[in-house]
Design a protein around this motif. Sequence first.
Motif, mmCIF file in Angstrom:
data_model
loop_
_atom_site.group_PDB
_atom_site.id
_atom_site.type_symbol
_atom_site.label_atom_id
_atom_site.label_comp_id
_atom_site.label_asym_id
_atom_site.label_seq_id
_atom_site.Cartn_x
_atom_site.Cartn_y
_atom_site.Cartn_z
ATOM 1 N N THR A 22 16.011 -55.625 129.181
ATOM 2 C CA THR A 22 16.784 -55.206 129.998
ATOM 3 C C THR A 22 17.773 -54.028 129.522
ATOM 4 O O THR A 22 18.205 -53.943 128.474
ATOM 5 N N ILE A 23 17.989 -53.088 130.587
ATOM 6 C CA ILE A 23 18.674 -51.873 130.439
ATOM 7 C C ILE A 23 20.106 -51.691 131.222
ATOM 8 O O ILE A 23 19.982 -52.292 132.499
ATOM 9 N N LEU A 24 21.084 -51.731 130.451
ATOM 10 C CA LEU A 24 22.343 -51.794 131.014
ATOM 11 C C LEU A 24 22.904 -50.445 130.908
ATOM 12 O O LEU A 24 23.439 -49.920 129.810
ATOM 13 N N SER A 25 22.879 -49.846 132.030
ATOM 14 C CA SER A 25 23.346 -48.186 132.125
ATOM 15 C C SER A 25 24.779 -48.464 132.174
ATOM 16 O O SER A 25 25.486 -49.124 133.163
ATOM 17 N N LEU B 294 22.973 -49.574 127.151
ATOM 18 C CA LEU B 294 22.423 -50.440 125.994
ATOM 19 C C LEU B 294 20.952 -50.888 126.442
ATOM 20 O O LEU B 294 20.921 -51.000 127.814
ATOM 21 N N TYR B 295 20.214 -51.207 125.681
ATOM 22 C CA TYR B 295 18.985 -51.716 125.676
ATOM 23 C C TYR B 295 19.088 -53.154 125.059
ATOM 24 O O TYR B 295 19.442 -53.371 124.011
ATOM 25 N N LEU B 296 18.672 -54.251 125.900
ATOM 26 C CA LEU B 296 18.925 -55.549 125.685
ATOM 27 C C LEU B 296 17.469 -56.324 125.515
ATOM 28 O O LEU B 296 16.826 -56.217 126.349
ATOM 29 N N HIS B 297 17.193 -56.646 124.236
ATOM 30 C CA HIS B 297 15.652 -57.433 123.990
ATOM 31 C C HIS B 297 15.938 -58.912 123.885
ATOM 32 O O HIS B 297 16.535 -59.300 123.106
ATOM 33 N N ARG B 298 15.358 -59.692 124.642
ATOM 34 C CA ARG B 298 15.168 -60.918 124.554
ATOM 35 C C ARG B 298 13.501 -61.469 124.447
ATOM 36 O O ARG B 298 13.378 -62.023 125.559
#
Length: 196
Positions: A32-35, A58-62
């Motif tokens: 997920t990229i949170l711009s 942010l870059y969110l990695h799950r």
Amino acid sequence: KMASRRWSMGLFVWYFGTRGTAGMWSDVGHHTILSGPRYEGLLKDIFIKGKLADDMSLYLHRPSVSDPDVAPEGDDTFYVLSPVPHLGHDNGVDWSHEEAAYREKVARVLEQSIPGFQEHIAASVIFTPEDFKSRYLSPHGCGFSIEPRILQSAWFRPHNKSEEVEGLYLTGAGTHPGAGLPGVVSSAKVIAQLIP
């Protein structure tokens, strides 16, 4: 020669595991990229001013969404990455003072996508540019070594066989072909072929 190079950004990376959250936050996938609200201004803060901004992307990695085996049953594992200034700026960030406050800023942004996640955190560890410098010997704590600009990419990066020191071979993010896991693994493969 390296003094004339431009360096990549630093990274603030927060690894955390959550308990009992598998199936929650169904709209948050593997990547997920949170711009953030700014793009050009944020880049100037990071690369030119060396300033830690209040806003962020942010870059969110799950990975537990795609592979449940990376976390205990019913749990999740995450990491969130925020680009930040490297340590080589004149007015460098004092991470011993800023780490906790920046974590809280990151948490506020994450709350918009994974509400209530902090109540479920079972494990947590943070890496700042100081950790990249001490743990990985990365110049200026950069996340990706020298900045991948056109004249610092591919062939223009330091070559795998040193041109200055006989018998010295180079591998890693700062050499040819470049940063990131594929580039680092490729540089190791090149070295394996170069060493007599």
